[in-house]
Write an enzyme that holds these catalytic residues in place. Sequence first.
Site, mmCIF file in Angstrom:
data_model
loop_
_atom_site.group_PDB
_atom_site.id
_atom_site.type_symbol
_atom_site.label_atom_id
_atom_site.label_comp_id
_atom_site.label_asym_id
_atom_site.label_seq_id
_atom_site.Cartn_x
_atom_site.Cartn_y
_atom_site.Cartn_z
ATOM 1 N N ASP A 48 0.852 -1.256 0.014
ATOM 2 C CA ASP A 48 -0.019 -0.011 -0.032
ATOM 3 C C ASP A 48 0.954 1.369 0.058
ATOM 4 O O ASP A 48 0.706 2.078 -0.850
ATOM 5 C CB ASP A 48 -0.884 -0.009 1.193
ATOM 6 N N GLN A 72 0.897 -2.139 4.948
ATOM 7 C CA GLN A 72 -0.368 -2.790 4.529
ATOM 8 C C GLN A 72 -1.275 -2.133 5.395
ATOM 9 O O GLN A 72 -1.416 -2.084 6.725
ATOM 10 C CB GLN A 72 -0.387 -4.345 4.594
ATOM 11 N N LYS A 74 -5.344 -1.393 6.653
ATOM 12 C CA LYS A 74 -6.576 -1.943 6.485
ATOM 13 C C LYS A 74 -7.411 -1.221 7.374
ATOM 14 O O LYS A 74 -7.430 -0.859 8.744
ATOM 15 C CB LYS A 74 -6.443 -3.527 7.118
#
Length: 374
Positions: A48, A72, A74
């Site tokens: 990301d 990453q 989320k």
Amino acid sequence: MAGSVSALIKGFTFQKLIFWIEASKIFDTKRNIKSVAFETADNKSFDDVKIEYEPEIVGDSNTPYVTKDYYQVKFHTTISTQFTIDDLMNPKFIGATRYSLLQKLKSAVTAGDRKSRYNFLTSWDIAPNDLLHKIVDENGAVKLDKLFDGKEKSAIGKKRKQIMNHLELSDEEELREIIKLLRIKRAKDYHLTYEEFNVYLKAAKLRTIDSSHHENPYSPLYDRMVEFKKTVFTKDSLQAILLQNNLFEDMPSPDSKWYESVFQLLSKLELMIENDMSVYPTSIYPGSNGKPKHFYVQTTDYIDIYNKIEQKMAFPFPHYLYKESETLKSICTKLCAYMLTGPSVSKAIGDLYIEFHQLLNYIKAELTGKKQIM
């Protein structure tokens, strides 16, 4: 936590927000940031956001020296849910169908180097009564002495064995090498309100977001960068894009030496092109297929000189001349190509030469005007 997440800036996804927060830090020379990126190609498991350092930075006991940070991200729409150590072994926790977060971590570490950190950033909190809460420190790193307690029948020992089975590992040392690179970070560790996000922008001397009008130029700019596949940025390339979009708040004024050096380079470029034009297309030699021999030596230098001009102008370069500088570069590139083609494109070269001079005079006049105001 509830207040911060609910006030997430309009138009931002969590990933966009984290990218701009990290990207703003590239202008702080003390951070040693070489480049920032998103949707990285070199690591699909934690892709990301990516930060690369040069020289490497000092880390912590798990990773003493760091060359890269991968993120990453989320973001869960609900804010009341907590997660446990078992969730790290469940693909559904990260919205996946096949691989869990820990399996993605294993894949990332295997493909990368041992000086990278892999940051999992989530809007959920670690459940306070879970084992994970006991083995993660305030910086998100796993407390290796807690996880590897030397006991097989303890709660930690049993969970360690479960993780090894999940990752198909037979050696605890393999698990240690993987898990020590993981960082678990929570959304509340970042600042998600307009006011707090503006702190990062102000530090980078970027335009802040007007919360009263919900003006947010950074989100659509991110989308355009995705559209044009521009996802990796050095300090200079990010500056150029931000300048083009007039996103710097207060640009420092160049001094007289800066102007003189730019004028010298512009004059050198002008002289080179005039010299080439004075002999074009007379320098045709036998066996050249109609290509002027003289230009094989000279034209490749146009872009070299322009690059030096661009380096000088990159920062602080007035945003009002950004488009002109891009056009100037395009003309230099075309002149290189056309002059090596031969007499068949002489009219095109003549037209470009006229455009070059008009543009050059305009840039010089603008810079001269600014210099006189100093």
